[in-house]
Design a protein around this motif. Sequence first.
Motif, PDB file in Angstrom:
ATOM      1  N   ILE A 259       0.850  -1.187   0.000  1.00  0.00           N
ATOM      2  CA  ILE A 259       0.000   0.000   0.000  1.00  0.00           C
ATOM      3  C   ILE A 259       0.888   1.239   0.000  1.00  0.00           C
ATOM      4  O   ILE A 259       2.010   1.219   0.506  1.00  0.00           O
ATOM      5  N   HIS A 260       0.369   2.322  -0.572  1.00  0.00           N
ATOM      6  CA  HIS A 260       1.086   3.592  -0.638  1.00  0.00           C
ATOM      7  C   HIS A 260       0.226   4.661   0.041  1.00  0.00           C
ATOM      8  O   HIS A 260      -0.967   4.780  -0.243  1.00  0.00           O
ATOM      9  N   ILE A 261       0.839   5.414   0.923  1.00  0.00           N
ATOM     10  CA  ILE A 261       0.116   6.404   1.716  1.00  0.00           C
ATOM     11  C   ILE A 261       0.446   7.806   1.227  1.00  0.00           C
ATOM     12  O   ILE A 261       1.621   8.167   1.111  1.00  0.00           O
ATOM     13  N   ASN A 262      -0.597   8.575   0.924  1.00  0.00           N
ATOM     14  CA  ASN A 262      -0.453   9.990   0.568  1.00  0.00           C
ATOM     15  C   ASN A 262      -0.718  10.816   1.826  1.00  0.00           C
ATOM     16  O   ASN A 262      -1.871  10.949   2.245  1.00  0.00           O
ATOM     17  N   PRO A 263       0.312  11.370   2.458  1.00  0.00           N
ATOM     18  CA  PRO A 263       0.120  12.063   3.741  1.00  0.00           C
ATOM     19  C   PRO A 263      -0.870  13.217   3.674  1.00  0.00           C
ATOM     20  O   PRO A 263      -1.646  13.422   4.620  1.00  0.00           O
ATOM     21  N   VAL A 264      -0.855  13.982   2.582  1.00  0.00           N
ATOM     22  CA  VAL A 264      -1.769  15.123   2.474  1.00  0.00           C
ATOM     23  C   VAL A 264      -3.219  14.636   2.448  1.00  0.00           C
ATOM     24  O   VAL A 264      -4.096  15.185   3.135  1.00  0.00           O
ATOM     25  N   ALA A 265      -3.490  13.593   1.650  1.00  0.00           N
ATOM     26  CA  ALA A 265      -4.850  13.055   1.568  1.00  0.00           C
ATOM     27  C   ALA A 265      -5.276  12.456   2.904  1.00  0.00           C
ATOM     28  O   ALA A 265      -6.414  12.655   3.362  1.00  0.00           O
ATOM     29  N   VAL A 266      -4.363  11.723   3.544  1.00  0.00           N
ATOM     30  CA  VAL A 266      -4.683  11.117   4.837  1.00  0.00           C
ATOM     31  C   VAL A 266      -4.993  12.193   5.874  1.00  0.00           C
ATOM     32  O   VAL A 266      -5.957  12.082   6.647  1.00  0.00           O
ATOM     33  N   ALA A 267      -4.185  13.257   5.900  1.00  0.00           N
ATOM     34  CA  ALA A 267      -4.411  14.344   6.856  1.00  0.00           C
ATOM     35  C   ALA A 267      -5.764  15.014   6.618  1.00  0.00           C
ATOM     36  O   ALA A 267      -6.482  15.348   7.562  1.00  0.00           O
ATOM     37  N   THR A 268      -6.119  15.193   5.341  1.00  0.00           N
ATOM     38  CA  THR A 268      -7.393  15.824   5.013  1.00  0.00           C
ATOM     39  C   THR A 268      -8.568  14.970   5.471  1.00  0.00           C
ATOM     40  O   THR A 268      -9.497  15.452   6.141  1.00  0.00           O
ATOM     41  N   TYR A 269      -8.550  13.696   5.095  1.00  0.00           N
ATOM     42  CA  TYR A 269      -9.650  12.806   5.477  1.00  0.00           C
ATOM     43  C   TYR A 269      -9.706  12.599   6.992  1.00  0.00           C
ATOM     44  O   TYR A 269     -10.798  12.508   7.571  1.00  0.00           O
ATOM     45  N   LEU A 270      -8.541  12.545   7.620  1.00  0.00           N
ATOM     46  CA  LEU A 270      -8.513  12.350   9.073  1.00  0.00           C
ATOM     47  C   LEU A 270      -9.074  13.565   9.796  1.00  0.00           C
ATOM     48  O   LEU A 270      -9.752  13.425  10.827  1.00  0.00           O
ATOM     49  N   THR A 271      -8.814  14.757   9.267  1.00  0.00           N
ATOM     50  CA  THR A 271      -9.375  15.972   9.863  1.00  0.00           C
ATOM     51  C   THR A 271     -10.894  15.929   9.866  1.00  0.00           C
ATOM     52  O   THR A 271     -11.544  16.196  10.882  1.00  0.00           O
TER      53      THR A 271
END
Length: 519
Positions: A259-271
């Motif tokens: 799996i590959h993690i996009n930190p910006v996308a993860v931070a957005t969805y997590l917010t």
Amino acid sequence: MFKGFEMKHELEQCDTAFFGHPKPLKTLFFTELWERFSYYGIRPLLVLYMVAMVNDGGLGLDRPTAAAIVGLFAGSMYLMTVLGGWIADNWLGQARSVWYGSLIIALGHLSIALTPIFDQFFFYFGLVLIVLGSGLFKTCISVIVGTLYKAQDSRRDAGFSIFYMGINMGSFIAPLITGILARDHGWHLGFGIGGLGMLIALLIFRALAIPQLQSFNQLRQQTDNWNKPVVENRNAPKIAFSFLLSVAVVIALTFFGVIHINPVAVATYLTVGIGFGIIAYFAYLLFFLNLEQHDKFKIIICFVLLAASALFWSAFEQKPTTFTLFAQDYTDRIVFGFEIPTVWFESINALFIIIFAPVAAWLWARLGKSNKDPSYISKFIIALLFAAGGFLVMSFASRFAIAGGLVSPFWLVGTLFLLTIGELCLSPIGLSTMTKLAPDVIRGQIMGLWFTGTALGNLIAGLIGGHVSADGINHLPTLFMRCVLALVIGAIVLFLLKKPINRLMNKSTSKVQPELETI
């Protein structure tokens, strides 16, 4: 009779042994000092290390990604306090949670220190370990401080202000040391010194704090309510280890490239997810936990204060991203031929806390004796307005940078001063309020939810910080003014809610402590 008199005298001495506060506050003060030394020793280095070119020993990441990772790291750390609080309430108790959390944090620092020598996997793995350990540590040590004071003790706010000063002594010293070490001797030494601080914190808590807490409770003739879970939950270990197994699976899949993690996308969805999650969790506490009516009123107030704190931290926690990058790119750091390390600007806030926290503690205590202490809501409003003033200063600083290049470091110093005053009006007061309002059966979870507001703020701050770059200064005045507007609107909303909250407290049952009616 004489023995009873001696015990009473000994209790009185122990209850005022540390600047008029209970003796155990001293060792808890130093435990937190060194834990914060470990955290703030590495935090300001993170974004600089990640955006540094590979040939300079860094990871060579783009700024939005690096800032998002910093936001994810800090946000996840505070978010994990919810689970940590639940584990403490249902399984480990407060003391063992602090102990095991300390061990895990120390291992995390060791892993990060090995990154420049081995592989960047150790960097991310170390961040995960620090997040997990801090989830246990942060909630529980604040709860233990709260148990030193009875509900109506007027010293409570002052005690948390002193405790908060210990936090900031650690965060003041750490960047000064790690900044020089990282600049002159490489990243691994800068990161490694934080692990040493965590080991010192661990030893102080185990060897000094626990014996003092036990003696203090014996003198007060009460049980060690900080040393045992509130409710014995047999499923708690299974839930905790299932969570750890899930984390391990994700780490393994990421390491092997599945799996590959996009930190910006993860931070957005997590917010977004955390925002909805906070609302859902408070709804669960209100409607499904069978709490008494006066406890429900307290939880509603906790929710309002948490929302205000999340807004404040979304501004304040731009220090390790937005302000660090502004210091590096747009600030004249040459003073008498000496180049100020960028990381040193992280110590300014802590220095102001050290100077003004005793003043705040004295002020709240003095006003409390004369019944003129501002309400908690009023202090939160003041905090938001000071933060707005800080970002107004940054807006002017960025305009001068556009017009004339590098700006004086005093722009950042002034901003950090205003943010610090706001922090003193919100953070220690918020900690004190949560320990006072939280029903005993869910006190760890309420403290965890309080830190979740900080998690939300860190995530938002990380997303904002990625927009600061050396070739993109023209949009900064608008970015900072949007922060000003959001903070002012938050202060206005909180002001409008002040009377309804007071009415809500007046409707509570007689079991609510009198001092809560002044909120």
